[in-house]
Motif scaffolding. Structure first.
Motif, PDB file in Angstrom:
ATOM      1  N   GLY A 101     104.657  32.589  54.200  1.00  0.00           N
ATOM      2  CA  GLY A 101     104.524  31.607  55.268  1.00  0.00           C
ATOM      3  C   GLY A 101     103.257  31.829  56.071  1.00  0.00           C
ATOM      4  N   ASP A 102     102.978  33.091  56.381  1.00  0.00           N
ATOM      5  CA  ASP A 102     101.769  33.420  57.126  1.00  0.00           C
ATOM      6  C   ASP A 102     100.521  33.087  56.315  1.00  0.00           C
ATOM      7  N   LEU A 103     100.590  33.365  54.993  1.00  0.00           N
ATOM      8  CA  LEU A 103      99.458  33.036  54.120  1.00  0.00           C
ATOM      9  C   LEU A 103      99.181  31.537  54.147  1.00  0.00           C
ATOM     10  N   GLY A 104     100.251  30.737  54.055  1.00  0.00           N
ATOM     11  CA  GLY A 104     100.072  29.295  54.057  1.00  0.00           C
ATOM     12  C   GLY A 104      99.434  28.796  55.338  1.00  0.00           C
ATOM     13  N   VAL A 105      99.849  29.353  56.480  1.00  0.00           N
ATOM     14  CA  VAL A 105      99.273  28.940  57.763  1.00  0.00           C
ATOM     15  C   VAL A 105      97.815  29.371  57.850  1.00  0.00           C
ATOM     16  N   ARG A 106      97.518  30.596  57.410  1.00  0.00           N
ATOM     17  CA  ARG A 106      96.126  31.067  57.483  1.00  0.00           C
ATOM     18  C   ARG A 106      95.216  30.222  56.595  1.00  0.00           C
ATOM     19  N   GLN A 107      95.733  29.788  55.435  1.00  0.00           N
ATOM     20  CA  GLN A 107      94.950  28.909  54.570  1.00  0.00           C
ATOM     21  C   GLN A 107      94.669  27.583  55.274  1.00  0.00           C
ATOM     22  N   ALA A 108      95.680  27.072  55.979  1.00  0.00           N
ATOM     23  CA  ALA A 108      95.509  25.811  56.704  1.00  0.00           C
ATOM     24  C   ALA A 108      94.496  25.959  57.842  1.00  0.00           C
ATOM     25  N   LEU A 109      94.566  27.092  58.550  1.00  0.00           N
ATOM     26  CA  LEU A 109      93.658  27.305  59.677  1.00  0.00           C
ATOM     27  C   LEU A 109      92.206  27.414  59.223  1.00  0.00           C
ATOM     28  N   LYS A 110      92.003  27.916  58.001  1.00  0.00           N
ATOM     29  CA  LYS A 110      90.643  27.991  57.475  1.00  0.00           C
ATOM     30  C   LYS A 110      90.037  26.600  57.305  1.00  0.00           C
ATOM     31  N   GLN A 111      90.901  25.629  57.075  1.00  0.00           N
ATOM     32  CA  GLN A 111      90.429  24.272  56.806  1.00  0.00           C
ATOM     33  C   GLN A 111      90.481  23.376  58.052  1.00  0.00           C
ATOM     34  N   MET A 112      90.850  23.958  59.181  1.00  0.00           N
ATOM     35  CA  MET A 112      90.903  23.169  60.414  1.00  0.00           C
ATOM     36  C   MET A 112      89.493  22.719  60.812  1.00  0.00           C
ATOM     37  N   PRO A 113      89.299  21.437  61.020  1.00  0.00           N
ATOM     38  CA  PRO A 113      87.965  20.960  61.454  1.00  0.00           C
ATOM     39  C   PRO A 113      87.659  21.451  62.873  1.00  0.00           C
ATOM     40  N   LYS A 114      86.434  21.834  63.097  1.00  0.00           N
ATOM     41  CA  LYS A 114      86.060  22.398  64.386  1.00  0.00           C
ATOM     42  C   LYS A 114      86.093  21.363  65.509  1.00  0.00           C
ATOM     43  N   ASN A 115      86.038  20.082  65.149  1.00  0.00           N
ATOM     44  CA  ASN A 115      86.006  19.043  66.176  1.00  0.00           C
ATOM     45  C   ASN A 115      87.369  18.388  66.406  1.00  0.00           C
ATOM     46  N   ALA A 116      88.444  18.975  65.845  1.00  0.00           N
ATOM     47  CA  ALA A 116      89.780  18.391  66.021  1.00  0.00           C
ATOM     48  C   ALA A 116      90.304  18.700  67.420  1.00  0.00           C
TER      49      ALA A 116
END
Length: 517
Positions: A500-515
């Motif tokens: 679960g933590d891995l999945g969230v960290r993968q998502a956070l890597k792809q978070m756009p900086k301007n969101a």
């Protein structure tokens, strides 16, 4: 005499000790001599609603259909009821279940799917026949005996190229005849592998399932993808042809999900010709009877992965777990084992972690397939049982609380199947680099979801079956086995919390900086 016809009045005359007949689904059985040997005692058979009567409902409230198929019981049949026909039939060998939600929708009449083609359907049919005829009986016979699958089964795995197909699509299939030619090597894709994993999970023997070369499935890819050409061809030939077994030796008492924390050390000789390996590995699937160990080790430069052949300095001890001894789960000791440098898989300069991580997506995805396949069979067991079990004069499924549990089970298994098929479709259309970037998180979440829902289903199933759900024999034996072993899937390949933590960290890597909100 079994072809003789009787009326119900004829049967009713035989209703006492020493002269006892019953009817089960239009078939007449003479229990006159068997009564005293009945496991439930003679008094059960002398009940006024059973002796000389139609005992179909009582029988299926206590016994699985397979009891009627056992030679020692089937020979008690002396005839049939005149003018009546058999109404209850087991699922035919290789056939599909007609119970709602017992099969994924792509196998259910009237439903459609964009994913599966005719060769997928043909592959599924041939594979289920193999599972029913060959794998299931071997698994049931050996699951609790601590023995690896029989030589007959392993030979069939090699002949049908099941070992090769469990590695997924690839050039290793070229020139091989898959399932007697049912599917061509160039046609074989991730959906064929999904089908294979789900069909093989139908054996109700969790330890045996991994004992049937489960270690090969997670260990051999490292050899296939990172071994030097000569070693690669040698090992692939031996293993895929069923001559040798390989396992993945990564986990330790000191390092589980933190594979970089391993304390098995490899020291390179001064002349650079061999490694000396010392350390221990724990919970190694197939380790007790493996011929080769794909082993993660620490060096002065970091991690290295070595292919170590069983020999001097290697000792394996079986680990007793509720998982079942047929898995060959082992504690492995390496005591100054010399390994040729040519057996290094991938880089020897500390890049071994890349080798270890390279197959995690595929390994976890395969675990999702088999976990979900097993969960669906439990849904089928519960739907059958709640229909035939009578409480307060009505079927068990007349109780709203039971229907609520069934609804939750069905929702879980159907949602997971849809998610799994979507991920599988992506795998068919992405290269390795794309899968690593886009599917690592998806697969981590999917495995977490599959194993969490599996534990929910196991708990609900035990509540539905009651005492039978915690009994190793009889009506609920598959429920008991599933409930006892379900925790393993939640740990193998990474615990639920870690994934679960891995999945969230993968998502956070792809978070756009301007969101922003």
């Amino acid at each position: 005499m079994a072809n003789k016809e009787f009326t119900r009045e004829d049967v009713a005359k035989h209703n006492k000790e020493g002269d006892l007949w019953i009817v089960v689904d239009s078939k007449v059985f003479d229990l006159s001599k068997f009564g005293l040997m009945h496991p439930g005692g003679l008094s059960v058979l002398l009940d006024t609603e059973i002796a000389g009567q139609d005992a179909t409902e009582a029988f299926f409230g206590l016994h699985r259909y397979e009891v009627l198929q056992r030679p020692q019981y089937s020979r008690l049949q002396i005839g049939t009821i005149q003018g009546e026909k058999q109404q209850i039939f087991p699922r035919p060998v290789g056939g599909l279940s007609t119970v709602p939600y017992a099969e994924p929708t792509w196998l259910t009449a009237g439903y459609h799917s964009p994913y599966y083609k005719d060769h997928h359907r043909a592959f599924q049919k041939v594979l289920r026949t193999f599972v029913d005829q060959t794998l299931f009986p071997d698994a049931q016979a050996l699951q609790e005996k601590g023995k690896m699958p029989s030589r007959k089964v392993l030979d069939e795995f090699a002949r049908l190229n099941i070992h090769a197909m469990r590695l997924g699509p690839g050039d290793h299939l070229k020139g091989r005849v898959l399932m007697n030619g049912t599917v061509k090597p160039e046609e074989f894709d991730a959906f064929h592998e999904l089908i294979m994993s789900q069909e093989m999970s139908r054996i109700h023997a969790r330890g045996y399932h991994d004992g049937a070369a489960g270690g090969t499935m997670i260990g051999l890819p490292a050899v296939k993808n990172f071994a030097r050409p000569a070693l690669r061809e040698k090992i692939l030939g031996e293993v895929l042809d069923g001559k040798k077994l390989v396992c993945l030796a990564i986990s330790e008492a000191f390092a589980g999900s933190d594979v970089a924390g391993t304390r098995t050390f490899a020291t390179l000789s001064d002349d650079g010709k061999y490694w000396t390996v010392t350390g221990t590995k724990k919970w190694i699937t197939n380790g007790h009877f493996a011929d080769y160990f794909v082993t993660g080790c620490r060096t002065s430069k970091g991690m290295v992965v070595l292919l170590i052949e069983r020999g001097e300095g290697i000792e394996t001890k079986h680990i007793n777990t509720s998982y079942g001894p047929a898995s060959g789960t082992a504690f492995v000791t390496f005591d100054h084992v010399k390994v040729p440098v040519e057996h290094t898989l991938g880089p020897d300069n500390g890049g071994g972690l890349v080798v270890i991580l390279s197959n995690f997506n595929h390994e976890r995805w395969a675990m999702c397939c088999s976990s979900l396949g097993a969960q669906r069979i439990i849904v089928e067991e519960c739907l059958k049982w709640t229909t035939q079990r009578k409480v307060f004069g009505k079927p068990l499924n007349s109780q709203a609380v039971i229907r609520s549990k069934l609804a939750a089970m069905i929702a879980r298994v159907e949602s997971a199947q849809a998610w799994l098929e979507n991920v599988t479709y992506q795998m068919n259309h992405m290269n390795y680099k794309q899968q690593s970037a886009l599917l690592a998180g998806q697969i981590a979440f999917l495995k977490k979801y599959c194993t969490e829902t599996a534990q929910d289903t196991a708990r609900d199933a035990v509540q539905i079956f009651g005492g039978r759900g915690i009994t190793k024999t009889g009506m609920g034996r598959f429920i008991e086995h599933y409930h006892t072993n379900i925790g393993f899937d939640a740990i193998l390949g990474g615990t639920e919390d870690v994934l679960g933590d891995l999945g969230v960290r993968q998502a956070l890597k792809q978070m756009p900086k301007n969101a922003r909100l």
